[in-house]
Design a protein around this motif. Structure first.
Motif, PDB file in Angstrom:
ATOM      1  N   ILE A  84       0.075  66.924 -27.243  1.00 45.50           N
ATOM      2  CA  ILE A  84       0.882  67.261 -26.074  1.00 45.50           C
ATOM      3  C   ILE A  84       1.359  66.005 -25.349  1.00 45.50           C
ATOM      4  CG2 ILE A  84       0.784  68.286 -23.750  1.00 45.50           C
ATOM      5  CD1 ILE A  84      -0.956  70.493 -24.893  1.00 45.50           C
ATOM      6  N   ILE A  85       0.471  65.019 -25.228  1.00 47.27           N
ATOM      7  CA  ILE A  85       0.811  63.820 -24.448  1.00 47.27           C
ATOM      8  C   ILE A  85       1.129  62.627 -25.350  1.00 47.27           C
ATOM      9  CG2 ILE A  85      -0.595  64.591 -22.515  1.00 47.27           C
ATOM     10  CD1 ILE A  85      -2.642  62.437 -23.365  1.00 47.27           C
ATOM     11  N   ALA A  86       1.523  62.917 -26.602  1.00 43.86           N
ATOM     12  CA  ALA A  86       1.770  61.839 -27.570  1.00 43.86           C
ATOM     13  C   ALA A  86       2.817  60.841 -27.079  1.00 43.86           C
ATOM     14  CB  ALA A  86       2.205  62.444 -28.911  1.00 43.86           C
ATOM     15  N   GLU A  87       3.766  61.303 -26.280  1.00 43.04           N
ATOM     16  CA  GLU A  87       4.841  60.406 -25.819  1.00 43.04           C
ATOM     17  C   GLU A  87       4.391  59.459 -24.709  1.00 43.04           C
ATOM     18  OE1 GLU A  87       7.538  62.716 -22.724  1.00 43.04           O
ATOM     19  OE2 GLU A  87       7.049  64.003 -24.433  1.00 43.04           O
ATOM     20  N   VAL A  88       3.215  59.716 -24.146  1.00 47.01           N
ATOM     21  CA  VAL A  88       2.721  58.873 -23.052  1.00 47.01           C
ATOM     22  C   VAL A  88       1.832  57.784 -23.625  1.00 47.01           C
ATOM     23  CG1 VAL A  88       1.508  58.803 -20.843  1.00 47.01           C
ATOM     24  CG2 VAL A  88       2.722  60.881 -21.534  1.00 47.01           C
ATOM     25  N   ARG A  89       2.309  56.565 -23.585  1.00 44.85           N
ATOM     26  CA  ARG A  89       1.514  55.439 -24.037  1.00 44.85           C
ATOM     27  C   ARG A  89       1.748  54.274 -23.078  1.00 44.85           C
ATOM     28  NH1 ARG A  89      -0.803  58.580 -26.248  1.00 44.85           N
ATOM     29  NH2 ARG A  89      -1.350  58.893 -28.435  1.00 44.85           N
ATOM     30  N   PRO A  90       0.686  53.628 -22.631  1.00 47.97           N
ATOM     31  CA  PRO A  90       0.876  52.466 -21.752  1.00 47.97           C
ATOM     32  C   PRO A  90       1.695  51.403 -22.462  1.00 47.97           C
ATOM     33  CG  PRO A  90      -1.423  53.160 -21.788  1.00 47.97           C
ATOM     34  CD  PRO A  90      -0.730  53.916 -22.889  1.00 47.97           C
ATOM     35  N   SER A  91       2.686  50.853 -21.774  1.00 50.68           N
ATOM     36  CA  SER A  91       3.536  49.827 -22.344  1.00 50.68           C
ATOM     37  C   SER A  91       2.955  48.456 -22.022  1.00 50.68           C
ATOM     38  CB  SER A  91       4.968  49.937 -21.795  1.00 50.68           C
ATOM     39  OG  SER A  91       5.759  48.871 -22.259  1.00 50.68           O
ATOM     40  N   VAL A  92       2.417  47.781 -23.046  1.00 49.67           N
ATOM     41  CA  VAL A  92       1.821  46.462 -22.835  1.00 49.67           C
ATOM     42  C   VAL A  92       2.884  45.461 -22.425  1.00 49.67           C
ATOM     43  CG1 VAL A  92       0.542  44.584 -23.920  1.00 49.67           C
ATOM     44  CG2 VAL A  92       0.008  46.956 -24.508  1.00 49.67           C
ATOM     45  N   ASP A  93       4.060  45.549 -23.052  1.00 53.12           N
ATOM     46  CA  ASP A  93       5.132  44.606 -22.736  1.00 53.12           C
ATOM     47  C   ASP A  93       5.572  44.725 -21.288  1.00 53.12           C
ATOM     48  OD1 ASP A  93       5.073  43.722 -25.324  1.00 53.12           O
ATOM     49  OD2 ASP A  93       6.661  45.066 -26.006  1.00 53.12           O
ATOM     50  N   ALA A  94       5.604  45.959 -20.790  1.00 51.38           N
ATOM     51  CA  ALA A  94       6.043  46.177 -19.410  1.00 51.38           C
ATOM     52  C   ALA A  94       4.894  46.038 -18.422  1.00 51.38           C
ATOM     53  CB  ALA A  94       6.671  47.565 -19.267  1.00 51.38           C
ATOM     54  N   ALA A  95       3.692  45.805 -18.945  1.00 51.06           N
ATOM     55  CA  ALA A  95       2.493  45.656 -18.105  1.00 51.06           C
ATOM     56  C   ALA A  95       2.382  46.816 -17.119  1.00 51.06           C
ATOM     57  CB  ALA A  95       2.528  44.324 -17.365  1.00 51.06           C
ATOM     58  N   GLU A  96       2.452  48.033 -17.625  1.00 51.19           N
ATOM     59  CA  GLU A  96       2.400  49.214 -16.768  1.00 51.19           C
ATOM     60  C   GLU A  96       1.039  49.346 -16.096  1.00 51.19           C
ATOM     61  OE1 GLU A  96       5.381  52.650 -18.261  1.00 51.19           O
ATOM     62  OE2 GLU A  96       3.620  52.344 -19.504  1.00 51.19           O
ATOM     63  N   SER A  97       1.072  49.717 -14.843  1.00 49.37           N
ATOM     64  CA  SER A  97      -0.159  49.918 -14.097  1.00 49.37           C
ATOM     65  C   SER A  97      -0.745  51.285 -14.424  1.00 49.37           C
ATOM     66  CB  SER A  97       0.115  49.830 -12.596  1.00 49.37           C
ATOM     67  OG  SER A  97       0.924  50.921 -12.180  1.00 49.37           O
ATOM     68  N   VAL A  98      -2.004  51.472 -14.033  1.00 48.45           N
ATOM     69  CA  VAL A  98      -2.643  52.768 -14.223  1.00 48.45           C
ATOM     70  C   VAL A  98      -1.848  53.851 -13.493  1.00 48.45           C
ATOM     71  CG1 VAL A  98      -4.714  54.131 -13.742  1.00 48.45           C
ATOM     72  CG2 VAL A  98      -4.926  51.783 -14.559  1.00 48.45           C
ATOM     73  N   GLU A  99      -1.363  53.525 -12.312  1.00 50.64           N
ATOM     74  CA  GLU A  99      -0.596  54.502 -11.531  1.00 50.64           C
ATOM     75  C   GLU A  99       0.683  54.908 -12.253  1.00 50.64           C
ATOM     76  OE1 GLU A  99       1.391  55.065  -7.077  1.00 50.64           O
ATOM     77  OE2 GLU A  99       0.247  53.259  -7.564  1.00 50.64           O
ATOM     78  N   GLU A 100       1.362  53.954 -12.879  1.00 50.09           N
ATOM     79  CA  GLU A 100       2.600  54.265 -13.594  1.00 50.09           C
ATOM     80  C   GLU A 100       2.323  55.143 -14.819  1.00 50.09           C
ATOM     81  OE1 GLU A 100       5.284  50.289 -12.600  1.00 50.09           O
ATOM     82  OE2 GLU A 100       3.763  50.221 -14.175  1.00 50.09           O
ATOM     83  N   VAL A 101       1.248  54.847 -15.523  1.00 58.10           N
ATOM     84  CA  VAL A 101       0.897  55.668 -16.686  1.00 58.10           C
ATOM     85  C   VAL A 101       0.495  57.077 -16.241  1.00 58.10           C
ATOM     86  CG1 VAL A 101      -0.649  55.918 -18.665  1.00 58.10           C
ATOM     87  CG2 VAL A 101       0.189  53.655 -18.022  1.00 58.10           C
ATOM     88  N   ALA A 102      -0.232  57.164 -15.125  1.00 57.21           N
ATOM     89  CA  ALA A 102      -0.624  58.467 -14.586  1.00 57.21           C
ATOM     90  C   ALA A 102       0.609  59.275 -14.188  1.00 57.21           C
ATOM     91  CB  ALA A 102      -1.545  58.285 -13.385  1.00 57.21           C
ATOM     92  N   ARG A 103       1.618  58.577 -13.651  1.00 59.17           N
ATOM     93  CA  ARG A 103       2.867  59.261 -13.288  1.00 59.17           C
ATOM     94  C   ARG A 103       3.533  59.838 -14.534  1.00 59.17           C
ATOM     95  NH1 ARG A 103       4.595  60.312  -8.323  1.00 59.17           N
ATOM     96  NH2 ARG A 103       4.235  58.164  -7.666  1.00 59.17           N
ATOM     97  N   LYS A 104       3.613  59.049 -15.598  1.00 58.54           N
ATOM     98  CA  LYS A 104       4.197  59.526 -16.854  1.00 58.54           C
ATOM     99  C   LYS A 104       3.405  60.697 -17.421  1.00 58.54           C
ATOM    100  CE  LYS A 104       5.115  56.342 -19.880  1.00 58.54           C
ATOM    101  NZ  LYS A 104       4.985  55.084 -20.679  1.00 58.54           N
ATOM    102  N   LEU A 105       2.086  60.621 -17.299  1.00 58.28           N
ATOM    103  CA  LEU A 105       1.225  61.696 -17.787  1.00 58.28           C
ATOM    104  C   LEU A 105       1.509  62.992 -17.047  1.00 58.28           C
ATOM    105  CD1 LEU A 105      -1.128  62.803 -19.427  1.00 58.28           C
ATOM    106  CD2 LEU A 105      -2.691  61.768 -17.780  1.00 58.28           C
ATOM    107  N   ALA A 106       1.625  62.914 -15.712  1.00 58.57           N
ATOM    108  CA  ALA A 106       1.909  64.105 -14.909  1.00 58.57           C
ATOM    109  C   ALA A 106       3.262  64.700 -15.274  1.00 58.57           C
ATOM    110  CB  ALA A 106       1.860  63.756 -13.417  1.00 58.57           C
ATOM    111  N   GLU A 107       4.254  63.850 -15.493  1.00 60.55           N
ATOM    112  CA  GLU A 107       5.592  64.336 -15.838  1.00 60.55           C
ATOM    113  C   GLU A 107       5.577  65.040 -17.192  1.00 60.55           C
ATOM    114  OE1 GLU A 107       7.972  60.830 -15.613  1.00 60.55           O
ATOM    115  OE2 GLU A 107       8.221  60.944 -13.433  1.00 60.55           O
ATOM    116  N   THR A 108       4.816  64.496 -18.140  1.00 58.06           N
ATOM    117  CA  THR A 108       4.726  65.115 -19.469  1.00 58.06           C
ATOM    118  C   THR A 108       4.000  66.449 -19.397  1.00 58.06           C
ATOM    119  OG1 THR A 108       4.743  62.954 -20.549  1.00 58.06           O
ATOM    120  CG2 THR A 108       3.878  64.801 -21.819  1.00 58.06           C
ATOM    121  N   LEU A 109       2.910  66.502 -18.645  1.00 58.46           N
ATOM    122  CA  LEU A 109       2.193  67.766 -18.467  1.00 58.46           C
ATOM    123  C   LEU A 109       3.095  68.810 -17.821  1.00 58.46           C
ATOM    124  CD1 LEU A 109      -1.266  66.441 -17.209  1.00 58.46           C
ATOM    125  CD2 LEU A 109      -0.782  67.479 -19.430  1.00 58.46           C
TER     126      LEU A 109
END
Length: 245
Positions: free
Chosen positions: A138-163
């Motif tokens: 379900i959440i396969a499209e959500v992956r922390p971007s190392v290059d963009a140095a995404e924060s935990v908050e940004e990844v959590a935001r993406k996770l919520a949007e995918t859910l």
């Protein structure tokens, strides 16, 4: 004397109107089952009706306890950086348990029986492994971007949007020294109530994705009106660490 033909025509018109209303509300319930929670304007667009007309049907369905209102704050990219979480809540509608019962529970029963058989064959860990694999898809499209140095908050935001896209009516907001992902709907709540491994697997997948220990605070499967997961952003210092300061 009155006009018998006119009275008969009026009676037929009322009968047809009630029948049409019933068909429309059935279509509204079906859309809520498939896509909910959704807004009145969304339902109007799908059914080719005015928002005002849809609201009339929704008012009746709410009164009959077949649907309920859930307030959802709009999720936008601008909030990702502001962290304010402000904005007028958007009124969405979803089915109640009574509303879902209008369509029967054959799928839920089948899924529960399948998981029970899986547990009998491979134990609780087999059920959890299945649940983890399902949720990871379900959440396969959500992956922390190392290059963009995404924060935990940004990844959590993406996770919520995918859910949210997958029917969980999810939002993410700041809460104290962390963030919280709130799921206002759970498509598998009835099955999860009998098989808690589903919720356990979900939390483990959250934790692995975010690289943080997450804290489940509430669960729809346990009878709460919402699933809430807290994600601390600031490490909590131990007593020893605080005394050394």
């Amino acid at each position: 004397m009155g006009d018998p033909q006119g009275a008969a025509a009026a009676h037929m018109a009322v009968k047809e109107s009630r029948s049409t209303d019933g068909d429309t509300r059935r279509q509204v319930l079906l859309l809520l089952l498939r896509d909910g929670p959704v807004t009145a304007s969304y339902l109007g667009e799908r059914l080719g009706l005015s928002t005002a007309g849809i609201r009339r049907h929704l008012d009746i369905l709410v009164e009959e306890q077949l649907t309920e209102v859930v307030e959802r704050r709009p999720v936008s990219r601008s909030r990702m950086h502001s962290g304010s979480g402000r904005g007028r809540p958007a009124k969405h509608f979803r089915l109640t348990d009574r509303g879902r019962a209008q369509f029967g529970h054959a799928y839920d029963k089948l899924a529960s029986e399948a998981l029970t058989a899986l547990r009998s064959a491979g134990g609780s860990e087999a059920v959890k492994s299945f649940a983890k694999a399902r949720f990871e898809r379900i959440i396969a499209e959500v992956r922390p971007s190392v290059d963009a140095a995404e924060s935990v908050e940004e990844v959590a935001r993406k996770l919520a949007e995918t859910l949210d896209k997958h029917g969980y009516a999810a939002t993410m907001d700041r809460a104290g020294q962390g963030v919280q992902i709130c799921q206002h709907h759970c498509p598998v709540a009835q099955v999860a109530a009998e098989h808690p491994e589903l919720c356990e697997a979900e939390q483990e997948v959250f934790s692995a994705l975010l690289g943080k220990h997450v804290q489940p605070l509430a669960s729809i499967a346990d009878g709460h009106g919402i699933c809430t997961t807290n994600i601390p952003l600031t490490p909590v210092k131990t007593i020893t660490e605080r005394s050394e300061l």
